[in-house]
Design an enzyme around this catalytic site. Structure first.
Site, PDB file in Angstrom:
ATOM      1  N   CYS A   9      49.263  42.835  35.855  1.00 16.27           N
ATOM      2  CA  CYS A   9      49.104  44.055  35.015  1.00 16.27           C
ATOM      3  C   CYS A   9      48.258  44.785  35.066  1.00 16.27           C
ATOM      4  CB  CYS A   9      48.943  42.960  33.144  1.00 16.27           C
ATOM      5  SG  CYS A   9      49.053  44.734  32.342  1.00 16.27           S
ATOM      6  N   ASP A 129      47.303  35.139  25.094  1.00 18.30           N
ATOM      7  CA  ASP A 129      46.283  35.463  25.669  1.00 18.30           C
ATOM      8  C   ASP A 129      45.081  35.249  24.524  1.00 18.30           C
ATOM      9  OD1 ASP A 129      43.928  37.823  27.016  1.00 18.30           O
ATOM     10  OD2 ASP A 129      45.451  39.404  26.154  1.00 18.30           O
TER      11      ASP A 129
END
Length: 213
Positions: A9, A129
């Site tokens: 990412c 996350d």
């Protein structure tokens, strides 16, 4: 795609994408939300222009509380394959989008597990996350692997938060996620490092193969 999925990412250049592709990543992420890794739709279009969809990782756009109409425009303009919603988006937005959705959940503690069920059946993956007050991701903070493992027993999970080439194998062994996601963990001075990307992908996949044996 098969086996453990890997997403790199926070890409900002064609070189970043090529490094992820050569390492064998399944997905690459572009951050459209405010961040030091933020990119514009024009930048992403320039990065991916001319790439064969069959020979590249799938493109994931990362958003935080986006305007739905603007979001759909960006999906079309950038030819996104997936959308990752990392803010406080309601289940209704996940339902209306025409590409598969990943919904980020920030696990602050056991009480946060109750929020997970509302996205069941609406998203391709729950993107787990770390919880950092006032932040929506990209912090380099390690997620609570114990809580992530609880979620992964019930739902398909992409694990993020503080992963690196050095700890990803341990994370995979403990959580058993469907996939892993990394950004700062494969950078040097805020720039993607091809050697770290390669090491991350290799070690994550090796750990997953051991679990299958």
């Amino acid at each position: 795609m098969g086996g453990l999925l890997v997403k790199i990412c926070g890409l900002k250049s064609r070189a970043d994408l090529e490094a992820a592709r050569e390492a064998g990543a399944d997905f690459v992420g572009f951050v459209f939300a405010p961040s030091r890794r933020q990119v514009t739709s024009a930048q992403v279009r320039a990065i991916v222009d001319g790439l064969d969809p069959k020979g590249r990782p799938r493109l994931v756009g990362v958003f935080v509380n986006p305007d739905p109409a603007e979001l759909e425009e960006i999906i079309d303009l950038c030819r996104l394959d997936r959308v990752q919603l990392s803010g406080n988006e309601p289940p209704e937005l996940c339902r209306r989008l025409r590409v598969p959705v990943w919904k980020t959940v920030h696990l602050a503690g056991p009480a946060a597990l109750a929020a997970v069920d509302q996205y069941a059946g609406l998203v391709e993956f729950l993107h787990v996350d770390a919880h950092v007050p006032g932040r929506y991701g990209g912090t380099g903070t390690t997620a609570d692997w114990g809580l992530a493992a609880q979620v992964a027993r019930a739902y398909p999970v992409i694990l993020a938060g503080g992963l690196t080439p050095e700890n990803v194998a341990a994370a995979v062994r403990l959580v058993w996620p469907a996939g892993v996601d990394v950004s700062s963990g494969v950078e040097n001075g805020g720039v993607k490092d091809p050697a770290k990307i390669w090491a991350f992908v290799r070690r994550a996949r090796e750990a997953a193969l051991v679990l299958k044996q």
